[in-house]
Write a protein that holds these residues in place. Structure first.
Motif, short mmCIF file in Angstrom:
data_model
loop_
_atom_site.label_atom_id
_atom_site.label_comp_id
_atom_site.label_asym_id
_atom_site.label_seq_id
_atom_site.Cartn_x
_atom_site.Cartn_y
_atom_site.Cartn_z
N ASN A 24 47.26 -77.33 74.49
CA ASN A 24 47.15 -77.25 73.33
C ASN A 24 48.25 -77.16 71.96
OD1 ASN A 24 45.26 -77.47 70.38
ND2 ASN A 24 45.20 -74.77 71.23
N TYR B 285 43.81 -76.00 78.67
CA TYR B 285 42.48 -75.71 76.80
C TYR B 285 41.95 -76.38 77.10
CZ TYR B 285 41.30 -75.54 72.18
OH TYR B 285 40.61 -75.00 71.09
N GLN C 252 39.20 -78.99 75.69
CA GLN C 252 38.60 -79.19 74.31
C GLN C 252 37.46 -79.88 73.86
OE1 GLN C 252 41.07 -80.62 72.10
NE2 GLN C 252 43.21 -80.64 73.53
N LYS C 253 36.11 -78.99 74.92
CA LYS C 253 35.45 -79.37 74.65
C LYS C 253 34.52 -78.48 74.18
CE LYS C 253 33.59 -83.05 78.37
NZ LYS C 253 33.08 -83.21 78.70
N THR C 254 35.55 -77.47 74.97
CA THR C 254 34.41 -75.83 74.50
C THR C 254 35.49 -75.10 73.32
OG1 THR C 254 35.51 -75.28 76.01
CG2 THR C 254 33.52 -75.03 76.54
N LYS C 255 36.46 -75.70 73.27
CA LYS C 255 37.93 -75.26 72.19
C LYS C 255 37.67 -74.03 72.56
CE LYS C 255 37.23 -79.44 69.93
NZ LYS C 255 38.25 -79.92 69.67
N SER C 256 38.82 -73.53 74.22
CA SER C 256 38.13 -72.20 74.14
C SER C 256 39.78 -72.26 75.81
CB SER C 256 37.58 -71.44 74.34
OG SER C 256 37.20 -72.09 75.69
#
Length: 555
Positions: free
Chosen positions: A321, A464, A466-470
């Motif tokens: 990220n 990071y 990317q699917k859960t944005k966490s």
């Protein structure tokens, strides 16, 4: 995505085609480097072949290069030293063994006045007339297009006599092995040598050719013989050894060569050699062009970042990220290419005093993907369940990434015992074998030294999803010291504001109500005792102070 316009069959023997890499215009031919990542691709394919044949083929590709990529170079001896210099990229004309006229270019940084040896770089466009020889002559080599044994070359309307042996003095010029095997000449025993970053690796491993030594040990399945940071490839599977070879080539050998080319450009830049603005210091510009070409490679295009250093930075910025970092929201590659272009402009205008700082910053940024990759595989090896093949691959990759960066950490600060301990800790936790990888310890060991590496927590980021944005478990980016100080101040201010606000609410709401109750009580009783008057006066004073501030905020 980078824009790379490269003619795969670049005509070396005529006008140089324009090559643009992400807005960076190459001023000189770099065709001699175009076969490097192709050879690496061939090695990758060879490793997929079962048995020893695959490793034998890969060894040959590493040492000799592939015959269908790159260029060949003739090493010529001159009976009479050059009376005047031959500028870089100058066109040379001669006669081949078959009696045909052939055209090439002066190889490298040209020829200086007084030189007794020059290098002739063959052209690559006439497929019917080639001189393509491996570094060890074999039956697959082609000699029809090689220069004849003795003759003269025409360059800038003058004749230069030469002699050489076509079968021993023609070679690939550049092979994957040549980057590290020739480290003494390129990094250790040259102008302004030894280069600072190279010296860290040479001292850490105790070898001038540390990268080639590591690769040779991996091919043979034996242990290295360094003073520290040894790797016993007898513990590696065949898959693991293959991964170690590929990664060592790119992230230890080519990585250092890019730095060496930049260092050479710094040394060749003359601040007093600028008669024509924007066209100064050609030797320096050529070396800088080579650094940019090696950083990127020839396999990169709009759909594929390639397989060299540029590709690694592109991949890791998505995983950590960090593709939009800093105030300018730029990725590592975007910032590096800004610096590449800036340096080229300064070199061509003889502004040489800026180059060391630019080069140092690029080196710092080139270190980011190495740290990110080490962290990635520390996480995988610590937390993920894998089959034996995948684990062997992941452990080998993690160990190689660690080997590519721990020397920088070890010598991060002079005589810093903590950085040396942390470098050793990372090496031990990432090595292949019975030791257990502990991701959090590796992460903290790196984080303690981001400052001296010229990096920030924001540069490195965290793993990071990317699917859960966490961020994944335990991988959130650290907070830099200066950011922590700012946050501490902000938190303190917020707490003070909350406290003051609470006092205001209490004094504005509770105390007036209490006073009204006391006044009403006094009216009902008709009198107030002396101590009650004292309390009322006290309340009046408090209320007065608060009322003064009531309409002007908490300040």
């Amino acid at each position: 995505m980078i824009v790379l316009l490269i003619l795969k069959s670049l005509l070396v023997c005529s006008v140089t085609a324009e090559i643009i890499i992400n807005g960076y215009n190459l001023r000189f031919s770099v065709v001699h480097l175009l076969g490097i990542d192709k050879d690496l691709e061939e090695i990758k394919i060879s490793f997929s072949t079962a048995g020893d044949d695959g490793f034998a083929e890969a060894t040959k590709l590493y040492v000799e290069g592939a015959n269908d990529s790159g260029v060949s170079v003739a090493h010529l001896t001159l009976p009479t030293p050059l009376s005047r210099a031959i500028p870089i990229d100058s066109e040379l004309e001669g006669e081949s063994l078959s009696g045909e006229n052939i055209t090439g270019r002066i190889y490298g940084n040209g020829g200086s006045a007084g030189d007794k040896h020059i290098k002739f770089q063959y052209g690559t466009t006439d497929n019917s007339l080639k001189c393509q020889l491996s570094n060890n002559f074999n039956e697959d080599d082609t000699t029809a297009g090689c220069l004849k044994r003795r003759g003269s070359l025409i360059v800038q309307k003058r004749n230069i006599e030469y002699s050489y042996d076509p079968f021993t003095d023609n070679d690939k010029g550049v092979t994957l092995q040549s980057f590290s095997a020739a480290a003494d000449r390129h990094f250790n025993d040259c102008k302004m040598c030894p280069y600072d970053d190279y010296l860290k690796f040479r001292k850490y491993y105790g070898s001038i050719t540390y990268a080639d030594d590591r690769i040779a040990a991996a091919f043979d399945g034996v242990s290295t013989n360094f003073i520290r940071g040894n790797t016993d490839f007898a513990l590696y599977s065949r898959v693991g050894r293959g991964e170690a070879i590929k990664k060592t080539v790119v992230f230890m050998s080519i990585w250092m060569t890019v730095i060496g080319k930049m260092e050479a450009a710094v040394g060749l830049c003359n601040p007093y050699n600028c008669e024509i603005p924007n066209d100064c210091n050609p030797e320096s510009v050529h070396a800088w062009d080579e650094a940019v070409a090696l950083y990127t490679g020839s396999l990169e295009d709009e759909d594929d970042p390639g397989i060299l250093l540029y590709a690694e930075a592109e991949t890791r910025c998505k995983e950590f990220n960090t593709c939009k970092r800093g105030r300018e929201k730029k990725s590592i590659n975007e910032e590096i290419f800004d610096l590449f272009r800036m340096a080229q402009k300064d070199i061509t205008n003889s502004k040489c005093n800026t180059l060391i700082a630019i080069k140092n910053r690029i080196v710092q940024l080139m270190t980011v993907p190495l740290i990110q990759s080490t962290l990635r595989y520390a996480y995988i090896n610590n937390y993920q369940t894998m089959n034996d093949v995948d684990r062997a691959k992941a452990q080998s990759e993690g160990a190689t990434y660690a080997a590519s960066v721990v020397p920088m950490l070890h010598f991060c600060e002079k005589d810093n015992v903590q950085s040396q301990r942390d470098a050793q800790l990372i090496y031990e936790l990432m090595t292949v074998g019975p030791s257990e990888t502990k991701f959090t310890e590796v992460k903290k060991a790196f984080e303690r030294h981001y400052g001296c590496l010229g990096l920030s927590c924001e540069d490195i980021g965290g793993i990071y999803d990317q699917k859960t944005k966490s961020y994944l478990h335990n991988t959130k980016p650290c907070i830099d010291a200066f950011q922590q100080d700012v946050e501490d101040v902000e938190i303190t201010v917020i707490i003070l504001l909350i406290i003051l606000g609470s006092i205001t609410v209490v004094t504005c709401c509770f105390l007036p109500c209490r006073r009204r109750r006391l006044m009403k009580k006094g009216e009902d009783q008709g009198s107030v005792e002396e101590d009650g008057l004292a309390n009322t006066h006290g309340d009046d004073d408090d209320m007065e102070i608060i009322s003064l501030n009531d309409g002007k905020g908490l300040i």
